[in-house]
Write an enzyme that holds these catalytic residues in place. Structure first.
Site, PDB file in Angstrom:
ATOM      1  N   HIS A  70       0.819  -1.200   0.000  1.00 21.85           N
ATOM      2  CA  HIS A  70       0.000   0.000   0.000  1.00 21.85           C
ATOM      3  C   HIS A  70       0.861   1.262   0.000  1.00 21.85           C
ATOM      4  O   HIS A  70       1.828   1.390   0.743  1.00 21.85           O
ATOM      5  CB  HIS A  70      -0.902   0.010   1.237  1.00 21.85           C
ATOM      6  CG  HIS A  70      -1.753   1.230   1.354  1.00 21.85           C
ATOM      7  ND1 HIS A  70      -2.862   1.446   0.573  1.00 21.85           N
ATOM      8  CD2 HIS A  70      -1.635   2.318   2.159  1.00 21.85           C
ATOM      9  CE1 HIS A  70      -3.400   2.616   0.894  1.00 21.85           C
ATOM     10  NE2 HIS A  70      -2.672   3.160   1.851  1.00 21.85           N
ATOM     11  N   ALA A 101      -1.831  -5.069   7.733  1.00 20.27           N
ATOM     12  CA  ALA A 101      -0.523  -4.435   7.853  1.00 20.27           C
ATOM     13  C   ALA A 101      -0.463  -3.165   7.021  1.00 20.27           C
ATOM     14  O   ALA A 101      -0.834  -3.150   5.848  1.00 20.27           O
ATOM     15  CB  ALA A 101       0.567  -5.405   7.414  1.00 20.27           C
ATOM     16  N   VAL A 122       1.972  -1.616   5.663  1.00 20.58           N
ATOM     17  CA  VAL A 122       2.856  -1.635   4.493  1.00 20.58           C
ATOM     18  C   VAL A 122       2.409  -2.654   3.451  1.00 20.58           C
ATOM     19  O   VAL A 122       3.045  -2.782   2.405  1.00 20.58           O
ATOM     20  CB  VAL A 122       4.312  -1.931   4.898  1.00 20.58           C
ATOM     21  CG1 VAL A 122       4.854  -0.855   5.795  1.00 20.58           C
ATOM     22  CG2 VAL A 122       4.431  -3.306   5.540  1.00 20.58           C
ATOM     23  N   GLU A 123       1.316  -3.373   3.723  1.00 25.14           N
ATOM     24  CA  GLU A 123       0.847  -4.369   2.769  1.00 25.14           C
ATOM     25  C   GLU A 123      -0.509  -3.941   2.190  1.00 25.14           C
ATOM     26  O   GLU A 123      -0.560  -3.233   1.202  1.00 25.14           O
ATOM     27  CB  GLU A 123       0.797  -5.748   3.427  1.00 25.14           C
ATOM     28  CG  GLU A 123       2.194  -6.223   3.828  1.00 25.14           C
ATOM     29  CD  GLU A 123       2.215  -7.618   4.397  1.00 25.14           C
ATOM     30  OE1 GLU A 123       1.867  -8.557   3.657  1.00 25.14           O
ATOM     31  OE2 GLU A 123       2.573  -7.776   5.591  1.00 25.14           O
ATOM     32  N   MET A 124      -1.615  -4.319   2.828  1.00 22.57           N
ATOM     33  CA  MET A 124      -2.922  -3.968   2.272  1.00 22.57           C
ATOM     34  C   MET A 124      -3.609  -2.840   3.037  1.00 22.57           C
ATOM     35  O   MET A 124      -4.581  -2.267   2.550  1.00 22.57           O
ATOM     36  CB  MET A 124      -3.800  -5.222   2.223  1.00 22.57           C
ATOM     37  CG  MET A 124      -3.188  -6.304   1.329  1.00 22.57           C
ATOM     38  SD  MET A 124      -4.037  -7.901   1.383  1.00 22.57           S
ATOM     39  CE  MET A 124      -5.464  -7.527   0.381  1.00 22.57           C
TER      40      MET A 124
END
Length: 397
Positions: free
Chosen positions: A146, A186, A188-190
């Site tokens: 993201h 998370a 930094v992910e979704m």
């Protein structure tokens, strides 16, 4: 190797137990031996000492491959995959079956994995970092998520993840269902939330209908927990049987060439198998990266202390789960930092750091050749056509 030595004993015992045994696929797991009953849809668990039958499990479609680890038995049949759990020599329950009478569960998991579950900006899905077309990872040092942020670690493959003792490099998730909830939230992910996930699914009638079919006894079938359960059911099916090494263990001496057999012997004799063992050739235990000699900071970043972040135990500093090595030839770059692109270099580094010996070029080449034999049959996954969003679907930000 030990599996192949059972053939004679199994032959002697098979008639007294009232079944013929297909000697091409025994699998040892603790005090049990799993075998396929010849010419049938039945897989048997036998007591390792007495060869008495402990469990008899029907497999949809004639079973042709069986592997077992930590009490979970996996049968690859012509019509799907079945997993069961045996505890204290007693069959307790089915873990998951892809021939579940609720195909909607698998369909929902597959849909969410490949695109229905996307990040807050609608750019990233599970498949973005675990691309099933390239070995179940993403072939970059650390994944991008993201807001185009780079994650802190290399993305581990999702293939055969069901056979790992725990999930993530530091083992912070005990199983795939728990793991499925992590990347969704998370930042930094979704970068999503349970509430947003549920709101998105409930805004699309087709998803609501599928969840209602998959969870008919739930008062509120569209839930964050059920989303994770559906993802787990799909990921359990992402296994890669029948690698050349599997065929070699099953008795086909020609499945490995001379160099790969040399590499297998080196892999065992040098100590690699002390950490990389079990059905997934790794993924079962935690070990310091640098048992003998720590690699440089470019490979072992000082700021990432591995399992220490989970346990807060000093002994767990720079300790990581041993990487599972099935399909490792498909998933560069290597190590949790993703800083090593060549498999040969990764083998050499492990020899120096973990074994305390400098492997010769010939030894590195032979072990690398063996590792290539761990590439199995890749799952054939058709990308689903996803239903359209509605006015009620949360907008990407």
């Amino acid at each position: 190797m030990a599996q192949r030595l059972l053939a004679a004993d199994l032959t002697r015992q098979s008639s007294s137990n009232g079944h013929a045994v297909a000697l091409h696929s025994p699998a040892i797991d603790g005090d049990l031996i799993w075998v396929v009953a010849e010419g049938s849809d039945v897989t048997l668990a036998l007591d390792r000492d007495t060869f008495d039958e402990v469990a008899r499990i029907e497999t949809p479609g004639r079973p042709r491959h069986v592997i077992s680890s930590q009490g979970v038995q996996y049968v690859h049949g012509q019509q799907g995959f079945v997993l069961h759990r045996i505890e204290n020599k007693q069959r307790t329950h089915d873990v998951t079956t892809t021939t579940d009478p609720r195909p909607e569960l698998l369909a929902e998991g597959q849909a969410y994995f490949t695109g229905a579950g996307r990040d807050y900006a609608a750019n990233w899905s599970c498949n973005s970092c675990h691309n099933l077309a390239i070995g179940g990872s993403d072939n970059v040092p650390t994944s991008i998520g993201h807001g185009w942020q780079k994650g802190p670690r290399n993305s581990p493959t999702v293939l055969n993840a069901v056979f790992n003792a725990a999930q993530f490099w530091d083992g912070r998730a005990k199983d795939l269902q728990e793991q499925a909830k992590g990347p969704v939230q998370a930042s930094v992910e979704m970068n999503s939330t349970p509430e947003r996930v549920v709101a998105t699914l409930k805004s699309i009638p087709e998803y609501v209908a599928e969840f209602e079919k998959a969870f008919p006894n739930d008062k509120d079938p569209v839930s964050f927990d059920n989303m994770a359960y559906a993802l787990e059911a799909f990921e359990v099916s992402l296994v890669t049987p029948n690698s050349p090494f599997d065929r070699f263990l099953a008795g086909d001496d020609a499945a490995l060439d001379a160099k790969q057999k040399q590499g297998l012997a080196l892999f065992m004799d040098s100590g690699c198998a002390a950490c990389h063992n079990g059905v997934n050739v790794g993924g079962q235990g935690y070990f310091p990266f640098g048992v003998i000699k720590k690699p440089g900071a470019e490979i072992l970043p000082e700021g990432d202390k591995g399992r220490f972040a989970v346990t807060n135990t000093a002994n767990d500093e720079y300790v990581f789960r041993a990487a599972p090595l099935r399909n490792v030839a498909l998933t560069p770059p290597y190590f949790h930092s993703g800083e090593v692109w060549e498999l040969e270099q990764a083998v050499a580094i492990m020899g120096d750091s973990q074994l305390g010996r400098e492997l010769s070029d010939g030894e590195v080449g032979a072990i690398t050749a063996f590792l290539h034999s761990l590439t199995g049959e890749q799952p054939k996954v058709a990308y689903p056509l996803l239903p359209a969003s509605t006015e009620a679907t949360p907008k990407p930000l």
